[in-house]
Design a protein around this motif. Structure first.
Motif, PDB file in Angstrom:
ATOM      1  N   ARG A 166      45.889  52.075  35.221  1.00  0.00           N
ATOM      2  CA  ARG A 166      47.047  52.130  35.874  1.00  0.00           C
ATOM      3  C   ARG A 166      48.057  50.963  35.824  1.00  0.00           C
ATOM      4  O   ARG A 166      49.036  51.143  36.147  1.00  0.00           O
ATOM      5  CB  ARG A 166      46.667  52.585  37.466  1.00  0.00           C
ATOM      6  N   ILE A 167      47.540  49.772  35.356  1.00  0.00           N
ATOM      7  CA  ILE A 167      48.513  48.834  35.281  1.00  0.00           C
ATOM      8  C   ILE A 167      48.311  48.215  33.996  1.00  0.00           C
ATOM      9  O   ILE A 167      47.072  47.696  33.366  1.00  0.00           O
ATOM     10  CB  ILE A 167      47.833  47.480  36.432  1.00  0.00           C
ATOM     11  N   ASP A 168      49.529  47.886  33.316  1.00  0.00           N
ATOM     12  CA  ASP A 168      49.557  47.485  31.868  1.00  0.00           C
ATOM     13  C   ASP A 168      49.541  45.732  31.918  1.00  0.00           C
ATOM     14  O   ASP A 168      50.663  45.187  31.597  1.00  0.00           O
ATOM     15  CB  ASP A 168      50.900  47.889  31.280  1.00  0.00           C
ATOM     16  N   LEU A 169      48.473  45.103  32.250  1.00  0.00           N
ATOM     17  CA  LEU A 169      48.666  43.530  32.482  1.00  0.00           C
ATOM     18  C   LEU A 169      47.151  43.223  31.873  1.00  0.00           C
ATOM     19  O   LEU A 169      46.206  43.763  32.233  1.00  0.00           O
ATOM     20  CB  LEU A 169      48.742  43.219  33.941  1.00  0.00           C
ATOM     21  N   ASP A 170      47.355  42.395  30.951  1.00  0.00           N
ATOM     22  CA  ASP A 170      46.030  41.440  30.504  1.00  0.00           C
ATOM     23  C   ASP A 170      45.139  41.135  31.677  1.00  0.00           C
ATOM     24  O   ASP A 170      44.113  40.882  31.686  1.00  0.00           O
ATOM     25  CB  ASP A 170      46.413  40.565  29.585  1.00  0.00           C
ATOM     26  N   SER A 171      46.099  40.380  32.690  1.00  0.00           N
ATOM     27  CA  SER A 171      45.417  39.550  33.785  1.00  0.00           C
ATOM     28  C   SER A 171      44.243  40.671  34.586  1.00  0.00           C
ATOM     29  O   SER A 171      43.626  40.325  35.064  1.00  0.00           O
ATOM     30  CB  SER A 171      46.419  39.065  34.757  1.00  0.00           C
ATOM     31  N   ILE A 172      45.188  41.844  34.855  1.00  0.00           N
ATOM     32  CA  ILE A 172      44.361  42.867  35.606  1.00  0.00           C
ATOM     33  C   ILE A 172      43.140  43.273  34.680  1.00  0.00           C
ATOM     34  O   ILE A 172      41.839  43.595  35.597  1.00  0.00           O
ATOM     35  CB  ILE A 172      45.327  44.164  35.702  1.00  0.00           C
ATOM     36  N   ARG A 173      43.011  43.401  33.431  1.00  0.00           N
ATOM     37  CA  ARG A 173      41.988  43.840  32.657  1.00  0.00           C
ATOM     38  C   ARG A 173      41.031  42.567  32.857  1.00  0.00           C
ATOM     39  O   ARG A 173      39.792  42.845  32.940  1.00  0.00           O
ATOM     40  CB  ARG A 173      42.254  43.848  31.279  1.00  0.00           C
ATOM     41  N   GLY A 174      41.565  41.400  32.877  1.00  0.00           N
ATOM     42  CA  GLY A 174      40.587  40.372  33.146  1.00  0.00           C
ATOM     43  C   GLY A 174      39.772  40.223  34.378  1.00  0.00           C
ATOM     44  O   GLY A 174      38.408  40.171  34.690  1.00  0.00           O
ATOM     45  N   VAL A 175      40.460  40.595  35.566  1.00  0.00           N
ATOM     46  CA  VAL A 175      39.920  40.871  36.821  1.00  0.00           C
ATOM     47  C   VAL A 175      38.874  42.147  36.925  1.00  0.00           C
ATOM     48  O   VAL A 175      37.850  42.134  37.310  1.00  0.00           O
ATOM     49  CB  VAL A 175      41.083  41.026  37.831  1.00  0.00           C
ATOM     50  N   VAL A 176      39.187  43.166  36.199  1.00  0.00           N
ATOM     51  CA  VAL A 176      38.425  44.278  36.080  1.00  0.00           C
ATOM     52  C   VAL A 176      37.265  43.954  35.596  1.00  0.00           C
ATOM     53  O   VAL A 176      36.248  44.253  35.762  1.00  0.00           O
ATOM     54  CB  VAL A 176      39.215  45.409  35.211  1.00  0.00           C
ATOM     55  N   THR A 177      37.339  43.081  34.339  1.00  0.00           N
ATOM     56  CA  THR A 177      36.048  42.876  33.606  1.00  0.00           C
ATOM     57  C   THR A 177      35.121  41.936  34.448  1.00  0.00           C
ATOM     58  O   THR A 177      33.751  42.099  34.383  1.00  0.00           O
ATOM     59  CB  THR A 177      36.399  42.080  32.315  1.00  0.00           C
ATOM     60  N   THR A 178      35.630  40.999  35.089  1.00  0.00           N
ATOM     61  CA  THR A 178      34.974  40.219  36.058  1.00  0.00           C
ATOM     62  C   THR A 178      34.238  41.029  37.342  1.00  0.00           C
ATOM     63  O   THR A 178      33.154  40.822  37.448  1.00  0.00           O
ATOM     64  CB  THR A 178      35.876  39.168  36.605  1.00  0.00           C
ATOM     65  N   MET A 179      35.022  41.848  37.856  1.00  0.00           N
ATOM     66  CA  MET A 179      34.383  42.848  38.914  1.00  0.00           C
ATOM     67  C   MET A 179      33.289  43.590  38.303  1.00  0.00           C
ATOM     68  O   MET A 179      32.337  43.578  38.984  1.00  0.00           O
ATOM     69  CB  MET A 179      35.604  43.579  39.492  1.00  0.00           C
ATOM     70  N   ILE A 180      33.449  44.166  37.190  1.00  0.00           N
ATOM     71  CA  ILE A 180      32.460  44.976  36.646  1.00  0.00           C
ATOM     72  C   ILE A 180      31.145  44.073  36.203  1.00  0.00           C
ATOM     73  O   ILE A 180      30.023  44.697  36.491  1.00  0.00           O
ATOM     74  CB  ILE A 180      32.870  45.655  35.339  1.00  0.00           C
TER      75      ILE A 180
END
Length: 335
Positions: A249-263
């Motif tokens: 839902r968010i087009d940001l590399d930083s959000i993808r980094g946060v998601v990877t960390t959470m997973i």
């Protein structure tokens, strides 16, 4: 015989008092408008929280709507969407990959209705006819652009067709860019609050809900996304899917980094607070670097406004009284 001298100071034949009165009226109107805007500020999260609560009720009940009126409205819109879909399918211009891509862009732009993806594809087909067709008629069917060269006329028609075709994508890209910038601005603060919540012993979904509540007024876009993630974490069977939906839902590399960390934290049981603290420091440094980059570009950007707007006003302020005095002296002497 000379006419009567002006009642007040003038410059280039314009009454200074009259101009100052108009500018004072404009300034007073701007002040009143600013006071009205400041006193009528609405909570930007009220409508968003209401819609998210409706989504929570929908997930609880396992239905697509909570009331019969809402269901009728959705059915009506679904029928319109189905008609457009069948029309595009009959014309062999509707592909599943295009629908999926349009749905992703709509989510990134903050538009939750996935059926609007068909409308985006339909707009790409219809807008060139609606806008480009009349422009084609005006250029080649009338004498409105008769004095234009053939190359300029062709460029106008081709540009109108291309712009009409690209307009839905341009509109969505603009909304995505603005929304991503607003989310990027508040992400370091959100991660700091997540660290505090994790160290306080809150679960991940409770931490996301608490952060969305605290950041809702300052960063409504980020608060909305975190609130939706908290709802999905509470109701989806696969918690990994909730984090992946956040990255989609968010087009940001930083959000993808946060998601990877959470997973990874969910999968391997690594400490969440320390990982989020490192990410928060990196994003905060990145935000500071962007601010320093903008500050470094400021002198070059301010050159043109300085020459066009500030220097002429400065000359008027400095030389205006002297010019008024010289003009009044010349008028008083007369022939």
């Amino acid at each position: 015989m000379n006419g009567a001298p002006p009642s007040g100071p003038t410059i280039m034949g314009i009454d200074i008092i009259w101009v100052a009165s108009i500018l004072s009226a404009v300034a007073a109107f701007a002040v009143l408008l600013a006071i009205y805007a400041a006193t009528t500020v609405r909570d930007p999260m009220a409508k968003r929280v209401k819609s998210l609560n409706e989504r929570r009720e929908q997930l609880k009940a396992g239905i697509t709507a909570s009331t019969s009126k809402r269901r009728a409205k959705l059915v009506q819109k679904s029928e319109t969407t189905d008609r457009i879909r069948s029309l595009l399918s009959s014309m062999k211009v509707l592909q599943d990959s295009q629908v999926k891509q349009a749905q992703t862009k709509l989510l990134q732009a903050g538009i939750r209705r996935k059926e609007f993806a068909v409308a985006v594809i339909f707009g790409r087909l219809v807008l060139p006819i609606v806008i480009g067709g009349p422009m084609l008629y005006f250029v080649y069917g009338t004498e409105m652009f008769a004095d234009w060269s053939p190359m300029k006329a062709y460029g106008l028609v081709a540009g109108s067709f291309i712009l009409a075709y690209k307009f839905p994508d341009i509109y969505l890209k603009n909304k995505i860019t603005k929304r991503s910038a607003a989310i990027r601005k508040g992400l370091p603060d959100a991660l700091d609050l997540l660290v505090i919540c994790a160290e306080a012993g809150l679960t991940v979904d409770a931490a996301f809900a608490r952060v969305s509540k605290e950041l809702g007024k300052a960063y409504p876009e980020l608060g909305e996304e975190f609130q939706l993630t908290a709802i999905e974490l509470g109701f989806l069977t696969d918690r990994r899917q909730a984090f992946e939906n956040l990255a989609e839902r968010i087009d940001l590399d930083s959000i993808r980094g946060v998601v990877t960390t959470m997973i990874q934290t969910e999968k391997y049981g690594t400490p969440l607070a320390s990982a989020l603290r490192v990410l928060s420091a990196e994003f905060r440094n990145e935000r500071m670097m962007r601010a320093e980059e903008k500050a470094a570009r400021l002198p070059a950007i301010m050159t043109v406004p300085l020459i066009l707007f500030i220097l002429p006003v400065l000359f008027i302020v400095i030389l205006g009284p002297a010019a008024c005095s010289i003009n009044d002296a010349l008028i008083s002497k007369g022939p």
